[in-house]
Design an enzyme around this catalytic site. Structure first.
Site, mmCIF file in Angstrom:
data_model
loop_
_atom_site.group_PDB
_atom_site.id
_atom_site.type_symbol
_atom_site.label_atom_id
_atom_site.label_comp_id
_atom_site.label_asym_id
_atom_site.label_seq_id
_atom_site.Cartn_x
_atom_site.Cartn_y
_atom_site.Cartn_z
ATOM 1 C CG MET A 1 -1.816 1.217 1.344
ATOM 2 S SD MET A 1 -3.022 1.297 -0.011
ATOM 3 C CE MET A 1 -3.566 3.006 0.146
ATOM 4 C CD GLU A 2 -1.381 3.329 -3.244
ATOM 5 O OE1 GLU A 2 -2.429 3.721 -3.781
ATOM 6 O OE2 GLU A 2 -1.149 2.124 -3.030
ATOM 7 C CG ASN A 3 0.058 3.722 3.577
ATOM 8 O OD1 ASN A 3 -1.132 3.835 3.331
ATOM 9 N ND2 ASN A 3 0.600 2.587 3.993
ATOM 10 C CD GLU B 1 2.814 -0.342 -3.569
ATOM 11 O OE1 GLU B 1 2.153 0.655 -3.208
ATOM 12 O OE2 GLU B 1 2.310 -1.296 -4.195
ATOM 13 C CG HIS C 1 1.037 3.989 -6.041
ATOM 14 N ND1 HIS C 1 -0.018 4.366 -6.839
ATOM 15 C CD2 HIS C 1 0.972 2.625 -5.945
ATOM 16 C CE1 HIS C 1 -0.698 3.288 -7.215
ATOM 17 N NE2 HIS C 1 -0.101 2.218 -6.698
ATOM 18 C CD GLU D 1 -3.270 0.727 -7.654
ATOM 19 O OE1 GLU D 1 -2.151 0.256 -7.911
ATOM 20 O OE2 GLU D 1 -3.560 1.196 -6.535
#
Length: 836
Positions: free
Chosen positions: A257-259, A290, A293, A312
């Site tokens: 997940m690209e936090n 990631e 992102h 994506e």
């Protein structure tokens, strides 16, 4: 809980301008919930009514501009607000639930040492499970996050986290980001830290995996630096955040997940056991994906979830391209072609297919949006972008990307915004027309050549039929068999050409004798099905492994794969090609992908009964041939891939037991933790072990992976009591299994060797799936449909019961979608079986 609709989001975005959040989390008390306090400063552009999103165990206080509001007004995760025009401050105090299914704040206790770890997953619409917010991607704000945690814990956030007292951490305030990107990781994590480009980099993993992170840290940091430097080179916009941490966390649902500044990745990416080079390469692609992102999704974010592809598809394309450009994994597009791309092809031929960039009206709410995080938004979208780069040229493509970033930095954008930027960067190309053809349509184009000698012209001619409506830039490879060694092929020439959207056929002309192989889409630049003419198919049946380039071989294997799925090539004929050519295949990613398709799709789905048993014997023979070829070292990844398939396919109990006793496969590798469980799983399926052996194996491997292996084995035992116990654990209502243990139990349960035991459960499955999905939510719904579908007892009865279930209006959209997809696949399975 009602999903947020697009209309509601638009109304709220017109009313509100959100400026900043201050979030304070207290994770020091209790195993079921944690404290969450939020302060939001925002402006209402006019007087109006709206709502705040919050899903607490207990809502303690809501204070708007100093006035206490009635907490009893909370309903369905929404707290209503009546606002006057102007600036406001809203404070919320609540207790939030910990998650065991990876949604919101996930809590995990490591069976290896009893230590507890937390991480947030705010993806899509789960932020209100962690903190109160206006949860939609176009209400960006800055975030200041602080955390109270046990004294021995480390805390990480989107901004650099500083310990300001015992157990007290404050994270640097972020730039404007979307609510779904806020992240917190907390626990006694083991860390490896570095600095690059003036920024702190960090790698983090739970303590029981410390030795494996330390082993891999140099490789991971090298790849991270290489990707970071490549993005700095090609993007005008600097890296937008103050740090780059990668936390490998337990029981993570997605790949990563690209936090912003704090990427979370599944901790299986830190390999406890031997890994193939392809798996290490795939990890590098995940790192690059990631990191992409940080620009595609974090700096510039979609306005609404109809533009998932803006996040994506770009990250998928850039992940592969940057790894190819900047790291040692130069042939990564071969793995994309032979493994990743099939995800898109399969999704695009089901009834649920959708355009890469669907019309806004077709994504009316967040529940629908979740369904589009699929092979189309990732693999097909990445393929479309690769085609765009081939058509425009990389220079024009990157110019358009950089203009897009510059126009929308720290804001939101749409398909129209992106296409406009691309069009300005490439005025000589009809980018709007390309986008309509590639991004607004569904389905897969097909190219079918007919090749013949042309005596009058003294050469040869291929007429290539194009079925579909997209323009393509693609290569056509022309190959001849080597004189004196008919198992090898040599490239005569490769030509690239543009094919117009309305060009129903085109010709390829050449001098000299008719070639042995004409391969359309050689180089795999486009997204299309490729057929082989009769002469070319005869050639590859005898010389596929003799094609000089791995990517060309991937294109041929994909063509054969599509022919099997479309009923144009018998599954046993595909397996004969595998027997003939895979033992000589040198590209590890090709070996891995072809064996996977052969074992999981062809053998376990398209074949049954005696044909399936024969297929297993054939695959065991292929694996033995690969082991013989790789004995003595030199290709450890190919050898490991062969051993895995052999252990999962063999029915020779005596041999498997002997290997287990020896702790090694003859000639290596040793049976490490992963291989040991894989072997025990096969013995469990065959009924050659029982609870005593499973319990002993778990006692020797008290890890999260060990627990998953044990529940898999128990569910796989060919015993009525074992099946009943597994079914009760899955669907009985106690709902105590975590997401990972739930999935492992499902995977062990359905075994094609155990049809008689499983038939009574087949039709019970659909009601059970609906029940557990309604109780446990979207993630468990997807796992239940994906991993729990009863393909092992596939037949007309299962198909009819599944269709009845869907007609009854399944109330969980995530389950309805995956069941519809599985039923489409089942129809295809039955059609292939009938054709055989």
């Amino acid at each position: 809980m009602s999903p947020l609709t697009r209309d509601e989001a638009q109304l709220r975005a017109r009313l509100l301008d959100v400026h900043e959040y201050t979030v304070d989390l207290d994770v020091t008390g209790g195993e079921e919930s944690f404290g969450s306090s939020s302060m939001v400063r925002f402006t209402a552009r006019s007087a109006g009514e709206t709502f705040l999103d919050v899903r607490p165990v207990a809502l303690r206080r809501v204070v708007l501009d100093g006035v206490e509001l009635d907490v009893g007004l909370l309903s369905g995760g929404r707290f209503p607000l009546e606002l006057g025009a102007g600036q406001h401050e809203l404070r919320v105090e609540a207790r939030m639930p910990y998650s065991r299914v990876g949604e919101g704040m996930h809590r995990f206790t490591d069976p290896a040492d009893g230590r507890t770890y937390l991480y947030s997953q705010c993806f899509l619409d789960d932020a209100p499970r962690v903190y109160a917010c206006f949860d939609q991607p176009d209400l960006k704000a800055s975030f200041g996050v602080s955390v109270s945690a046990p004294a021995e814990w480390t805390v990480l956030g989107n901004g650099v986290a500083e310990r300001v007292g015992e157990g007290r951490w404050v994270c640097a305030v972020t730039p404007r980001i979307s609510t779904y990107l806020v992240a917190v990781v907390a626990g006694p994590y083991h860390s490896v830290r570095a600095e690059h480009g003036g920024l702190p980099f960090g790698l983090h993993v739970r303590a029981s995996l410390a030795e494996f992170l330390d082993r891999d840290a140099a490789e991971l940091l090298e790849v991270t630096r290489q990707c970071f430097d490549r993005y700095r080179e090609i993007f005008d916009e600097p890296y937008p955040f103050d740090s780059y941490d990668q936390a490998f966390v337990p029981e993570f649902n997605a790949g990563a997940m690209e936090n912003p500044g704090l990427v979370t990745l599944r901790d299986e990416k830190i390999f406890r056991s031997a890994a193939t080079e392809t798996e290490v390469q795939d990890r590098a692609v995940t790192v690059a994906h990631e990191m992409a992102h940080m620009w595609f999704g974090d700096l510039v974010t979609l306005r609404w979830w109809d533009d998932v592809w803006l996040n994506e598809s770009f990250a998928d394309y850039m992940g592969y391209q940057v790894v190819a450009d900047a790291t040692r994994y130069r042939d990564v597009w071969t793995d994309f072609g032979v493994a990743r791309k099939g995800w898109g092809y399969d999704a695009d031929q089901r009834g649920s297919t959708h355009p890469v960039a669907p019309e806004t009206e077709s994504v009316p709410d967040t529940a629908t949006a979740l369904l589009n995080f699929d092979g189309i938004s990732y693999a097909k979208g990445a393929s479309a972008l690769r085609q765009l780069v081939a058509w425009l040229g990389e220079k024009a493509f990157l110019a358009g990307v950089n203009e897009h970033f510059g126009r929308h930095r720290f804001g939101n954008a749409t398909l129209a915004d992106f296409v406009d930027s691309m069009a300005r960067a490439s005025a000589d190309r009809d980018v709007h027309g390309w986008a309509d053809a590639w991004l607004r349509t569904t389905g897969v184009d097909t190219f079918t050549p007919v090749v013949a000698g042309d005596a009058a012209a003294g050469g040869w001619r291929a007429e290539v039929e194009h079925v579909g409506g997209r323009p393509h830039r693609l290569g056509v490879g022309v190959y001849d068999r080597v004189e004196g060694d008919r198992s090898r092929l040599v490239l005569r020439e490769r030509v690239e050409r543009d094919v117009a959207a309305d060009e129903g056929a085109f010709s390829v002309l050449g001098e000299g004798p008719r070639p042995d192989l004409v391969l359309v889409n050689d180089g795999d630049l486009s997204y299309a099905k490729v057929r082989l003419d009769e002469g070319s198919w005869d050639t590859v049946r005898g010389a596929l492994s003799g094609l000089p380039d791995g990517l060309s071989r991937a294109v041929v294997w994909n063509a054969a794969r599509d022919m099997v799925r479309d009923g144009q090539l018998a599954p046993v004929a595909y397996l004969e090609a595998v027997r003939a050519h895979l033992p000589a295949e040198r590209d590890e990613s090709v070996v891995q992908a072809v064996l996977w398709f052969s074992r999981v799709q062809v053998t376990d789905r398209f074949l049954s009964g005696r044909e399936r048993a024969g297929a297993l014997e054939l695959l065991v023979g292929v694996c033995r041939a690969l082991l013989e070829r790789t004995e003595g070292g030199g290709e450890p990844g190919v050898r490991l891939t062969a051993v895995r398939c052999l252990l999962a396919s063999s029915s020779d109990v005596a041999e498997l037991v002997a290997w287990r006793s020896a702790g090694s496969v003859p000639g290596g590798p040793v049976l490490d933790a992963e291989l040991g469980w894989l072997l025990l799983q096969r013995l469990s399926v065959l009924g050659a072990v029982g609870e005593e052996e499973i319990a002993a194996a778990l006692a020797a491997d008290r890890s999260a992976s060990g627990e998953q292996g044990a529940v898999w084995c128990r569910a796989a035992l060919p015993d009525a009591a074992a099946k009943a116990a597994a079914w009760e654990a899955l669907f009985g209502g106690a709902d105590t299994l975590s997401n990972r243990l739930f999935r492992a139990t499902l995977q062990g349960f359905w075994q094609p060797e155990q049809v008689e035991l499983l038939v009574p459960y087949a039709c019970r499955y659909f009601d059970a799936a609906v029940g557990v999905s309604e109780r446990r939510g979207a993630e468990i719904a997807q796992v239940t449909g994906r991993d729990g579908f009863p393909f092992a007892v596939a037949g007309d009865g299962v198909l009819r019961r599944g269709e009845e279930c869907l007609r009854s209006d399944v109330g969980v959209p995530a389950l309805a979608r995956v069941l519809a997809d599985q039923l489409d696949d089942l129809r295809q399975v039955l059609a292939v079986r009938d054709a055989g």
